[in-house]
Design a protein around this motif. Sequence first.
Motif, PDB file in Angstrom:
ATOM      1  N   ARG A  25      55.526  49.519 122.044  1.00 51.34           N
ATOM      2  CA  ARG A  25      54.650  50.581 121.542  1.00 51.34           C
ATOM      3  C   ARG A  25      54.285  51.522 122.690  1.00 51.34           C
ATOM      4  O   ARG A  25      54.045  51.090 123.820  1.00 51.34           O
ATOM      5  CB  ARG A  25      53.389  50.000 120.920  1.00 51.34           C
ATOM      6  CG  ARG A  25      53.638  49.185 119.649  1.00 51.34           C
ATOM      7  CD  ARG A  25      52.374  48.550 119.114  1.00 51.34           C
ATOM      8  NE  ARG A  25      51.372  49.552 118.722  1.00 51.34           N
ATOM      9  CZ  ARG A  25      50.232  49.790 119.350  1.00 51.34           C
ATOM     10  NH1 ARG A  25      49.917  49.092 120.444  1.00 51.34           N
ATOM     11  NH2 ARG A  25      49.397  50.696 118.908  1.00 51.34           N
ATOM     12  N   THR A  26      54.219  52.815 122.376  1.00 52.91           N
ATOM     13  CA  THR A  26      53.882  53.817 123.390  1.00 52.91           C
ATOM     14  C   THR A  26      52.512  53.549 123.991  1.00 52.91           C
ATOM     15  O   THR A  26      52.313  53.646 125.208  1.00 52.91           O
ATOM     16  CB  THR A  26      53.916  55.235 122.789  1.00 52.91           C
ATOM     17  OG1 THR A  26      55.162  55.430 122.114  1.00 52.91           O
ATOM     18  CG2 THR A  26      53.770  56.293 123.876  1.00 52.91           C
ATOM     19  N   LEU A  29      52.685  50.831 126.552  1.00 56.88           N
ATOM     20  CA  LEU A  29      53.294  51.295 127.796  1.00 56.88           C
ATOM     21  C   LEU A  29      52.286  52.076 128.635  1.00 56.88           C
ATOM     22  O   LEU A  29      52.216  51.916 129.853  1.00 56.88           O
ATOM     23  CB  LEU A  29      54.508  52.171 127.496  1.00 56.88           C
ATOM     24  CG  LEU A  29      55.760  51.460 126.976  1.00 56.88           C
ATOM     25  CD1 LEU A  29      56.794  52.483 126.534  1.00 56.88           C
ATOM     26  CD2 LEU A  29      56.353  50.538 128.041  1.00 56.88           C
ATOM     27  N   LEU A  37      48.559  58.634 127.435  1.00 50.01           N
ATOM     28  CA  LEU A  37      49.487  58.560 126.307  1.00 50.01           C
ATOM     29  C   LEU A  37      50.463  59.740 126.357  1.00 50.01           C
ATOM     30  O   LEU A  37      51.658  59.590 126.052  1.00 50.01           O
ATOM     31  CB  LEU A  37      48.710  58.558 124.991  1.00 50.01           C
ATOM     32  CG  LEU A  37      49.494  58.178 123.729  1.00 50.01           C
ATOM     33  CD1 LEU A  37      50.078  56.781 123.854  1.00 50.01           C
ATOM     34  CD2 LEU A  37      48.583  58.270 122.504  1.00 50.01           C
ATOM     35  N   ALA A  40      53.117  59.018 128.901  1.00 48.92           N
ATOM     36  CA  ALA A  40      54.047  58.023 128.366  1.00 48.92           C
ATOM     37  C   ALA A  40      55.056  58.678 127.425  1.00 48.92           C
ATOM     38  O   ALA A  40      56.254  58.375 127.472  1.00 48.92           O
ATOM     39  CB  ALA A  40      53.281  56.920 127.643  1.00 48.92           C
ATOM     40  N   HIS A  41      54.563  59.601 126.583  1.00 48.32           N
ATOM     41  CA  HIS A  41      55.471  60.315 125.671  1.00 48.32           C
ATOM     42  C   HIS A  41      56.471  61.160 126.448  1.00 48.32           C
ATOM     43  O   HIS A  41      57.664  61.204 126.097  1.00 48.32           O
ATOM     44  CB  HIS A  41      54.677  61.202 124.704  1.00 48.32           C
ATOM     45  CG  HIS A  41      54.149  60.465 123.515  1.00 48.32           C
ATOM     46  ND1 HIS A  41      54.979  59.954 122.535  1.00 48.32           N
ATOM     47  CD2 HIS A  41      52.880  60.169 123.133  1.00 48.32           C
ATOM     48  CE1 HIS A  41      54.242  59.360 121.600  1.00 48.32           C
ATOM     49  NE2 HIS A  41      52.970  59.475 121.942  1.00 48.32           N
ATOM     50  N   LEU A  44      59.121  58.905 127.912  1.00 45.57           N
ATOM     51  CA  LEU A  44      60.059  58.443 126.881  1.00 45.57           C
ATOM     52  C   LEU A  44      60.982  59.570 126.435  1.00 45.57           C
ATOM     53  O   LEU A  44      62.171  59.335 126.181  1.00 45.57           O
ATOM     54  CB  LEU A  44      59.293  57.880 125.686  1.00 45.57           C
ATOM     55  CG  LEU A  44      58.527  56.575 125.930  1.00 45.57           C
ATOM     56  CD1 LEU A  44      57.725  56.194 124.695  1.00 45.57           C
ATOM     57  CD2 LEU A  44      59.471  55.441 126.327  1.00 45.57           C
ATOM     58  N   ASP A  45      60.446  60.792 126.347  1.00 41.87           N
ATOM     59  CA  ASP A  45      61.291  61.938 125.988  1.00 41.87           C
ATOM     60  C   ASP A  45      62.404  62.123 127.020  1.00 41.87           C
ATOM     61  O   ASP A  45      63.565  62.370 126.667  1.00 41.87           O
ATOM     62  CB  ASP A  45      60.450  63.221 125.911  1.00 41.87           C
ATOM     63  CG  ASP A  45      59.587  63.284 124.659  1.00 41.87           C
ATOM     64  OD1 ASP A  45      59.923  62.595 123.673  1.00 41.87           O
ATOM     65  OD2 ASP A  45      58.575  64.017 124.680  1.00 41.87           O
ATOM     66  N   LYS A  55      63.376  57.002 120.905  1.00 40.24           N
ATOM     67  CA  LYS A  55      61.989  57.004 120.438  1.00 40.24           C
ATOM     68  C   LYS A  55      61.953  56.779 118.931  1.00 40.24           C
ATOM     69  O   LYS A  55      62.754  57.345 118.186  1.00 40.24           O
ATOM     70  CB  LYS A  55      61.306  58.326 120.777  1.00 40.24           C
ATOM     71  CG  LYS A  55      60.974  58.498 122.248  1.00 40.24           C
ATOM     72  CD  LYS A  55      60.197  59.778 122.496  1.00 40.24           C
ATOM     73  CE  LYS A  55      58.747  59.650 122.003  1.00 40.24           C
ATOM     74  NZ  LYS A  55      57.960  60.867 122.320  1.00 40.24           N
ATOM     75  N   GLY A  59      56.612  54.098 119.159  1.00 44.08           N
ATOM     76  CA  GLY A  59      57.091  53.517 120.402  1.00 44.08           C
ATOM     77  C   GLY A  59      58.518  53.900 120.718  1.00 44.08           C
ATOM     78  O   GLY A  59      58.967  55.006 120.398  1.00 44.08           O
ATOM     79  N   ALA A  60      59.240  52.978 121.328  1.00 44.32           N
ATOM     80  CA  ALA A  60      60.630  53.232 121.722  1.00 44.32           C
ATOM     81  C   ALA A  60      61.419  51.937 121.623  1.00 44.32           C
ATOM     82  O   ALA A  60      60.875  50.841 121.769  1.00 44.32           O
ATOM     83  CB  ALA A  60      60.687  53.763 123.149  1.00 44.32           C
TER      84      ALA A  60
END
Length: 259
Positions: A25-26, A29, A37, A40-41, A44-45, A55, A59-60
């Motif tokens: 889950r984001t 992380l 947050l 974190a996004h 992940l991007d 993604k 989450g991822a």
Amino acid sequence: MDRLEAQEERRRRLRETVIARGFVRTADLAEEYGISLMTAHRDLDALQAQGWLRKVRGGATGLPSAQFHGSVADRMAVMAPAKQALARAAATLLVPGQTVMLDDSTTCLLLAHRFAEHTPLTVVTNSLPAVTTLAKEPGISLITLGGAYFPAYDAFMGPHTADSVRAFRADVLFLSTTAVTNGRCYHTSPETVQVKRAMMESAARRVLVADHTKFTKGGLYALAPLTDFDLLIVDDGLPAAEIRAVRAEGTEVMVVPRP
């Protein structure tokens, strides 16, 4: 360690966490790495854009899917004996003096290890492992394709790589695919499709090398129908009815016994 180095190190650790756990889950992380947050996004991007993970809602995931087929190490381990057999069969088609185009697939990487037995050859590829394998090989004239580097594929991808391909003409192209569904090849990223389509346009003969499990998988982006290939090399795990159907459409099929 400066800010950029710290960011790269964090993203490396984050990537390893997602791949090791399968799904994270984001929010977890962000808490685990002590970041916001939003950061974190962004991380992940960036990792998704490089092809390391995908993604999903909340989450991822590092698990293979129609949009993500796993890391190079993951793919090298899958169907390894069958891929070796396919590479051996594909190598029998090599003729000294040819210009050979090679994609970034793990199956074709195994084929690259056999090029030294068929020199001289000119090899055009976007695969960094293939370049490393062939760089010091006597009798190999090596042409590398530049562009944006995608670490998860260990290859150069995207529009600049596709433009580079179009500067060359190959006698034969060896290419693999993520999935074959209803007689059409699919991949998990549009950048991959761009380059492979350019390769197909730039080769006099097109050879698809794919183990039978590719015919049971899914992919998001359409590459080409099987009829666009002159030859399919596949192991004998593919049902006879499917082999007959491919041949009936005009594509030659070489069936390789599994080890």
